[in-house]
Design an enzyme around this catalytic site. Structure first.
Site, mmCIF file in Angstrom:
data_model
loop_
_atom_site.group_PDB
_atom_site.id
_atom_site.type_symbol
_atom_site.label_atom_id
_atom_site.label_comp_id
_atom_site.label_asym_id
_atom_site.label_seq_id
_atom_site.Cartn_x
_atom_site.Cartn_y
_atom_site.Cartn_z
ATOM 1 N N ASP A 98 0.533 -1.135 0.000
ATOM 2 C CA ASP A 98 0.334 0.142 -0.183
ATOM 3 C C ASP A 98 0.628 1.131 -0.025
ATOM 4 O O ASP A 98 1.914 0.517 0.116
ATOM 5 C CB ASP A 98 -1.017 0.165 1.091
ATOM 6 N N GLU A 193 0.456 -1.254 5.428
ATOM 7 C CA GLU A 193 1.745 -1.483 6.877
ATOM 8 C C GLU A 193 0.964 0.798 7.132
ATOM 9 O O GLU A 193 1.162 0.830 8.130
ATOM 10 C CB GLU A 193 2.088 -0.874 5.936
HETATM 11 ZN ZN LIG Z 1 7.026 1.814 4.375
#
Ligand SMILES: [Zn+2]
Length: 428
Positions: A98, A193
């Site tokens: 992401d 994340e």
């Molecule tokens: Zn990163």
């Protein structure tokens, strides 16, 4: 760091005769919008992340990794079989698919600047966006090499598609070079994340790794084995409401109490704006409220976990001080553990960093051990039982329209991983 002298182009590099795929992969991956969404509450937080998961699965299969799978949450798991008969721990290399919610990741147009000459780079889609050696001195190290930027309207997504491309090229290298001796290697790509959910749905049993490295770091040669320890504190202030026309002697305004608390926070120390390196802080992140009730969210950060309680005590003293001036006002103070410094775990396995140091040395890279002023999936993984350090990718100015990366750094990261797996095989 003086890597210009250490890394001249003419130096005989380990991967010199290898037709690298890291750049073309990187350019392909950054054009896929994978921005995560902090507000959806879903896993993955945005369904579009799975577009990249699916592509990575396909490409890993093309490389020759037969057991690759993706799951409903967008994770990608795969195995590079061992080329050694030695019994040794299973290593995992991990990066996140992401990109940050801070800046648009839609219609990313990567630009490859060949043989960067040191001059200012004006990004074509927004001429206000200028990169130069004054705002980014690290650009100097890339003069004569290729760099990649976005076009001015979006982030680039080097964080962490650089990590993804590096791991993919590394897998491609190992599969096409079976003469490199290494143990079983697991590949892991994670969603979300950037919103702190990268490990939320991870299946460590399925992964089956003993030690891990995330590829999510910055400058060439950096390795990070230390993150902040982090708590969140929610302070709720209860005032007393009255009609403003008839409030004399009755109303206690929670908004005013909250403002006074904020005004009394340390400014010259213990705040993000005035600290660096190993200094911790108290950071008011969000405030919302009405005259009757106001809530302040704080981030408490330090490298030394014990100091969190010290900072929290100071914060509560400030609150008590202010509240004491408002008769009948009250508050609650709720501390929530967020994550802990991964060094507390990694110190028990010094070879995780030690082997990386040796690998970097063997291919002539600088070795720069730095604490991360933040958290990573690595800190969570370490405390979940998978000790994990973070390795450089080259990414710079992350989460912004200025985000850029040097091709040299990505190629050298691939080389570092190849050497690292080999160092593990030789030394463990
Ligand atoms: Zn990163």
């Amino acid at each position: 760091m003086n890597s210009l002298q250490i890394l001249p182009c003419e130096k005989e590099r380990m991967l010199n005769n290898y037709d690298n795929t890291v750049v073309e992969r990187f350019i392909r991956y950054v054009q896929i919008d994978t921005q995560s969404d902090p507000h959806s509450g879903l896993h993955p937080s945005s369904i579009k992340q799975k577009n990249l998961s699916a592509l990575l699965k396909e490409e890993l299969q093309m490389i020759g990794i037969s057991d690759v799978e993706t799951d409903e949450f967008g994770y990608v798991y795969g195995t590079i079989p061992a080329t050694t008969s030695k019994k040794m721990p299973v290593l995992c290399f991990c990066s996140h698919i992401d990109t940050a919610p801070d800046c648009s990741g839609t219609n990313v147009k990567p630009i490859l600047h060949k043989d960067y000459n040191g001059s200012s780079i004006i990004l074509p889609d927004d001429e206000m966006q200028v990169l130069n050696v004054d705002n980014y001195p690290y650009l100097k190290e890339h003069i004569g090499n290729d760099i990649i930027t976005a076009s001015g309207k979006t982030l680039l997504g080097a964080d962490d598609k650089a990590g993804v491309a590096i791991i993919m090229d590394f897998a491609n290298y190992l599969i096409t070079h079976p003469e490199i001796k290494h143990g079983i290697i697991k590949i892991l790509f994670t969603p979300d994340e950037e919103i702190g959910e990268g490990t939320a749905k991870i299946d460590l049993k399925k992964l089956g790794a003993d030690f891990a490295y995330t590829l999510d770091g910055g400058k060439l040669g950096t390795i990070e084995d230390e993150t902040f320890s982090a708590d969140g504190v929610t302070v709720t202030i209860f005032g007393i409401i009255a009609h403003p026309g008839d409030a004399k002697g009755k109303m206690i305004n929670a908004i005013k109490i909250a403002s006074e608390i904020i005004a009394k926070l340390p400014k010259e120390y213990l705040s993000p704006e005035s600290t660096q390196k190993r200094e911790g802080f108290i950071h008011p992140l969000q405030i919302e409220g009405l005259a009757e009730k106001a809530t302040i969210q704080f981030l408490i950060r330090d490298f030394d976990t014990k100091q969190l309680a010290v900072h929290e005590k100071l914060l509560e003293e400030i609150i008590n001080d202010v509240i004491g001036q408002f008769k009948n006002a009250s508050y609650t103070f709720i501390v929530q553990e967020q994550y802990r410094n991964m060094k507390e775990i990694l110190d028990d396995f010094p070879f995780v960093i030690g082997y990386a140091e040796e690998a970097f040395q063997q291919i002539g890279l600088p070795f720069i051990k730095e604490p991360i002023r933040g958290g990573t999936d690595g800190s969570r993984l370490s405390f979940m039982g998978l000790p994990c350090a973070n390795i450089f990718t080259g990414m710079q100015a992350i989460h912004s329209k200025h985000e850029w990366i040097g091709v040299r750094d990505m190629k050298l990261a691939v080389e570092a991983l190849v050497m690292l797996t080999n160092v593990w095989e030789e030394n463990y």
